[in-house]
Design a protein around this motif. Structure first.
Motif, PDB file in Angstrom:
ATOM      1  N   ALA A   1       0.438  -1.156   0.354  1.00  0.00           N
ATOM      2  CA  ALA A   1       0.272   0.567  -0.137  1.00  0.00           C
ATOM      3  C   ALA A   1       1.477   1.347   0.087  1.00  0.00           C
ATOM      4  O   ALA A   1       0.586   1.970  -0.978  1.00  0.00           O
ATOM      5  N   ALA A   2       1.725   1.318   0.631  1.00  0.00           N
ATOM      6  CA  ALA A   2       2.875   2.832   0.979  1.00  0.00           C
ATOM      7  C   ALA A   2       3.478   2.759  -0.690  1.00  0.00           C
ATOM      8  O   ALA A   2       3.667   4.292  -0.853  1.00  0.00           O
ATOM      9  N   GLU A   3       4.231   1.971  -1.116  1.00  0.00           N
ATOM     10  CA  GLU A   3       4.473   1.644  -1.590  1.00  0.00           C
ATOM     11  C   GLU A   3       3.321   1.767  -3.854  1.00  0.00           C
ATOM     12  O   GLU A   3       4.323   3.344  -4.456  1.00  0.00           O
ATOM     13  N   ALA A   4       2.457   1.728  -3.327  1.00  0.00           N
ATOM     14  CA  ALA A   4       1.294   2.022  -4.451  1.00  0.00           C
ATOM     15  C   ALA A   4       0.757   3.230  -4.793  1.00  0.00           C
ATOM     16  O   ALA A   4       0.714   4.145  -5.531  1.00  0.00           O
ATOM     17  N   GLY A   5       0.599   3.824  -3.595  1.00  0.00           N
ATOM     18  CA  GLY A   5       0.739   5.099  -3.325  1.00  0.00           C
ATOM     19  C   GLY A   5       1.316   6.102  -3.134  1.00  0.00           C
ATOM     20  O   GLY A   5       1.235   7.276  -4.193  1.00  0.00           O
ATOM     21  N   ALA A   6       2.915   5.895  -3.095  1.00  0.00           N
ATOM     22  CA  ALA A   6       4.321   6.370  -3.690  1.00  0.00           C
ATOM     23  C   ALA A   6       4.140   6.757  -5.572  1.00  0.00           C
ATOM     24  O   ALA A   6       4.018   7.321  -5.632  1.00  0.00           O
ATOM     25  N   TYR A   7       4.001   5.524  -5.474  1.00  0.00           N
ATOM     26  CA  TYR A   7       3.991   5.301  -7.199  1.00  0.00           C
ATOM     27  C   TYR A   7       2.557   6.236  -7.841  1.00  0.00           C
ATOM     28  O   TYR A   7       2.805   7.245  -9.122  1.00  0.00           O
ATOM     29  N   ALA A   8       1.158   6.059  -7.407  1.00  0.00           N
ATOM     30  CA  ALA A   8       0.525   6.642  -7.933  1.00  0.00           C
ATOM     31  C   ALA A   8       0.428   7.983  -7.687  1.00  0.00           C
ATOM     32  O   ALA A   8       0.357   9.004  -7.912  1.00  0.00           O
ATOM     33  N   HIS A   9       1.077   8.586  -6.483  1.00  0.00           N
ATOM     34  CA  HIS A   9       1.365  10.417  -6.575  1.00  0.00           C
ATOM     35  C   HIS A   9       1.940  10.872  -7.303  1.00  0.00           C
ATOM     36  O   HIS A   9       1.843  12.228  -7.048  1.00  0.00           O
ATOM     37  N   TRP A  10       3.567  10.288  -7.783  1.00  0.00           N
ATOM     38  CA  TRP A  10       4.449  10.457  -9.162  1.00  0.00           C
ATOM     39  C   TRP A  10       3.443  10.514 -10.478  1.00  0.00           C
ATOM     40  O   TRP A  10       3.876  11.345 -11.007  1.00  0.00           O
ATOM     41  N   LEU A  11       1.820   9.590 -10.490  1.00  0.00           N
ATOM     42  CA  LEU A  11       1.527   9.556 -11.438  1.00  0.00           C
ATOM     43  C   LEU A  11       0.606  10.214 -11.790  1.00  0.00           C
ATOM     44  O   LEU A  11       0.139  11.139 -12.543  1.00  0.00           O
ATOM     45  N   ILE A  12       0.061  11.490 -11.111  1.00  0.00           N
ATOM     46  CA  ILE A  12      -1.280  12.814 -10.798  1.00  0.00           C
ATOM     47  C   ILE A  12      -0.356  13.674 -11.967  1.00  0.00           C
ATOM     48  O   ILE A  12      -1.223  14.334 -12.211  1.00  0.00           O
ATOM     49  N   PRO A  13       0.702  13.980 -12.414  1.00  0.00           N
ATOM     50  CA  PRO A  13       0.984  15.260 -13.503  1.00  0.00           C
ATOM     51  C   PRO A  13       0.585  14.216 -14.387  1.00  0.00           C
ATOM     52  O   PRO A  13      -0.061  15.085 -15.351  1.00  0.00           O
ATOM     53  N   SER A  14       0.172  13.309 -14.515  1.00  0.00           N
ATOM     54  CA  SER A  14       0.095  12.812 -16.296  1.00  0.00           C
ATOM     55  C   SER A  14      -0.695  12.577 -16.429  1.00  0.00           C
ATOM     56  O   SER A  14      -1.801  12.994 -17.031  1.00  0.00           O
ATOM     57  N   ILE A  15      -2.182  12.926 -15.356  1.00  0.00           N
ATOM     58  CA  ILE A  15      -3.515  13.274 -15.346  1.00  0.00           C
ATOM     59  C   ILE A  15      -4.256  14.628 -16.153  1.00  0.00           C
ATOM     60  O   ILE A  15      -5.008  14.798 -16.994  1.00  0.00           O
ATOM     61  N   PHE A  16      -3.143  15.612 -15.968  1.00  0.00           N
ATOM     62  CA  PHE A  16      -3.449  16.419 -16.402  1.00  0.00           C
ATOM     63  C   PHE A  16      -2.817  16.787 -17.830  1.00  0.00           C
ATOM     64  O   PHE A  16      -2.940  17.618 -18.420  1.00  0.00           O
ATOM     65  N   VAL A  17      -2.178  15.563 -18.396  1.00  0.00           N
ATOM     66  CA  VAL A  17      -1.012  15.663 -19.565  1.00  0.00           C
ATOM     67  C   VAL A  17      -2.764  14.567 -20.116  1.00  0.00           C
ATOM     68  O   VAL A  17      -2.989  15.171 -21.769  1.00  0.00           O
ATOM     69  N   TYR A  18      -3.192  13.956 -19.660  1.00  0.00           N
ATOM     70  CA  TYR A  18      -4.208  12.193 -20.500  1.00  0.00           C
ATOM     71  C   TYR A  18      -5.188  13.472 -21.255  1.00  0.00           C
ATOM     72  O   TYR A  18      -5.991  13.002 -22.157  1.00  0.00           O
ATOM     73  N   VAL A  19      -5.437  14.665 -20.402  1.00  0.00           N
ATOM     74  CA  VAL A  19      -6.858  15.182 -20.486  1.00  0.00           C
ATOM     75  C   VAL A  19      -6.623  16.020 -21.525  1.00  0.00           C
ATOM     76  O   VAL A  19      -7.796  15.002 -22.669  1.00  0.00           O
ATOM     77  N   PRO A  20      -5.999  16.630 -21.887  1.00  0.00           N
ATOM     78  CA  PRO A  20      -6.273  17.259 -22.919  1.00  0.00           C
ATOM     79  C   PRO A  20      -5.980  16.607 -24.376  1.00  0.00           C
ATOM     80  O   PRO A  20      -5.794  16.533 -25.413  1.00  0.00           O
ATOM     81  N   LEU A  21      -4.958  15.287 -24.138  1.00  0.00           N
ATOM     82  CA  LEU A  21      -5.092  14.238 -25.274  1.00  0.00           C
ATOM     83  C   LEU A  21      -6.131  13.722 -25.979  1.00  0.00           C
ATOM     84  O   LEU A  21      -6.454  13.586 -26.680  1.00  0.00           O
ATOM     85  N   GLN A  22      -7.087  13.569 -25.178  1.00  0.00           N
ATOM     86  CA  GLN A  22      -8.985  12.536 -25.555  1.00  0.00           C
ATOM     87  C   GLN A  22      -9.067  13.570 -25.770  1.00  0.00           C
ATOM     88  O   GLN A  22      -9.646  13.342 -27.030  1.00  0.00           O
ATOM     89  N   TYR A  23      -9.379  15.057 -25.279  1.00  0.00           N
ATOM     90  CA  TYR A  23      -9.999  16.162 -26.034  1.00  0.00           C
ATOM     91  C   TYR A  23      -9.405  16.215 -27.903  1.00  0.00           C
ATOM     92  O   TYR A  23     -10.071  16.311 -29.113  1.00  0.00           O
ATOM     93  N   HIS A  24      -8.062  16.111 -27.620  1.00  0.00           N
ATOM     94  CA  HIS A  24      -7.291  16.856 -29.026  1.00  0.00           C
ATOM     95  C   HIS A  24      -7.577  15.007 -29.842  1.00  0.00           C
ATOM     96  O   HIS A  24      -7.939  15.900 -31.186  1.00  0.00           O
ATOM     97  N   ILE A  25      -7.135  13.878 -29.363  1.00  0.00           N
ATOM     98  CA  ILE A  25      -7.898  12.612 -30.216  1.00  0.00           C
ATOM     99  C   ILE A  25      -9.085  13.195 -30.509  1.00  0.00           C
ATOM    100  O   ILE A  25      -9.103  12.938 -32.408  1.00  0.00           O
ATOM    101  N   ARG A  26     -10.163  13.416 -30.684  1.00  0.00           N
ATOM    102  CA  ARG A  26     -11.612  13.253 -30.736  1.00  0.00           C
ATOM    103  C   ARG A  26     -12.199  14.427 -31.115  1.00  0.00           C
ATOM    104  O   ARG A  26     -12.443  14.184 -32.165  1.00  0.00           O
ATOM    105  N   PHE A  27     -10.987  15.300 -30.845  1.00  0.00           N
ATOM    106  CA  PHE A  27     -11.726  16.891 -32.020  1.00  0.00           C
ATOM    107  C   PHE A  27     -10.572  16.651 -33.294  1.00  0.00           C
ATOM    108  O   PHE A  27     -11.459  16.957 -34.635  1.00  0.00           O
ATOM    109  N   LEU A  28     -10.081  15.955 -33.126  1.00  0.00           N
ATOM    110  CA  LEU A  28      -8.591  16.300 -34.891  1.00  0.00           C
ATOM    111  C   LEU A  28      -9.287  14.567 -35.491  1.00  0.00           C
ATOM    112  O   LEU A  28      -8.582  14.908 -36.814  1.00  0.00           O
ATOM    113  N   VAL A  29      -9.445  13.494 -34.686  1.00  0.00           N
ATOM    114  CA  VAL A  29      -9.618  12.836 -35.554  1.00  0.00           C
ATOM    115  C   VAL A  29     -10.997  12.718 -36.165  1.00  0.00           C
ATOM    116  O   VAL A  29     -11.406  12.291 -37.548  1.00  0.00           O
TER     117      VAL A  29
END
Length: 150
Positions: free
Chosen positions: A116-144
């Motif tokens: 649990a401690a290690e998974a929490g640390a790993y998930a904590h480091w993934l927080i910035p990825s959600i704010f990059v992944y979200v715009p990626l999803q819009y652009h995929i839908r918008f441009l495709v």
């Protein structure tokens, strides 16, 4: 079949490449040991179930933008994209809090303390990825959309 593969091929490749990041991470982490593999797979499962599955919310743009493009109301495509950016972006804020406290949440769910401690640390480091992944999803839908319709 040839026409179907030509139209669906880019989307298949896109989905595969988006999932390849998690697959490659698990492959490399698996060489580090059982604890590292357990924490990474648990953290990736948590982040995929919560924040990274906003793809389902973004698929509404497939329909809305496709209709706007077909009706030649191109300005509506921009309006839909901006509304989706706001709604999905605000939705990701609670997910970031869940990721920040994933270790404590896993302890409440009676997971092994070390995992649990290690998974929490790993998930904590993934927080910035959600704010990059979200715009990626819009652009995929918008441009495709125009590519699939034409």
């Amino acid at each position: 079949m040839k026409r179907l593969l030509r139209r669906a091929g880019p989307m298949i490749a896109s989905c595969f490449l988006q999932n390849a990041v998690n697959i490659m991470s698990l492959m490399f982490v698996g060489h580090l040991g059982k604890l590292n593999l357990a924490r990474a797979s648990l953290a990736i499962s948590i982040t995929s179930v919560t924040g990274l599955n906003i793809t389902g919310m973004a698929t509404a743009l497939d329909t809305l933008c496709g209709q706007a493009f077909g009706a030649r109301q191109y300005h509506l495509m921009g309006v839909y994209k901006q509304c989706a950016m706001l709604v999905i972006g605000l939705t990701c804020v609670p997910f970031a809090f869940v990721w920040a406290y994933a270790g404590q949440i896993l302890l409440l769910l009676r997971q092994d303390r070390a995992v649990a401690a290690e998974a929490g640390a790993y998930a904590h480091w993934l927080i910035p990825s959600i704010f990059v992944y979200v715009p990626l999803q819009y652009h995929i839908r918008f441009l495709v959309i125009p590519v699939h319709i034409s």
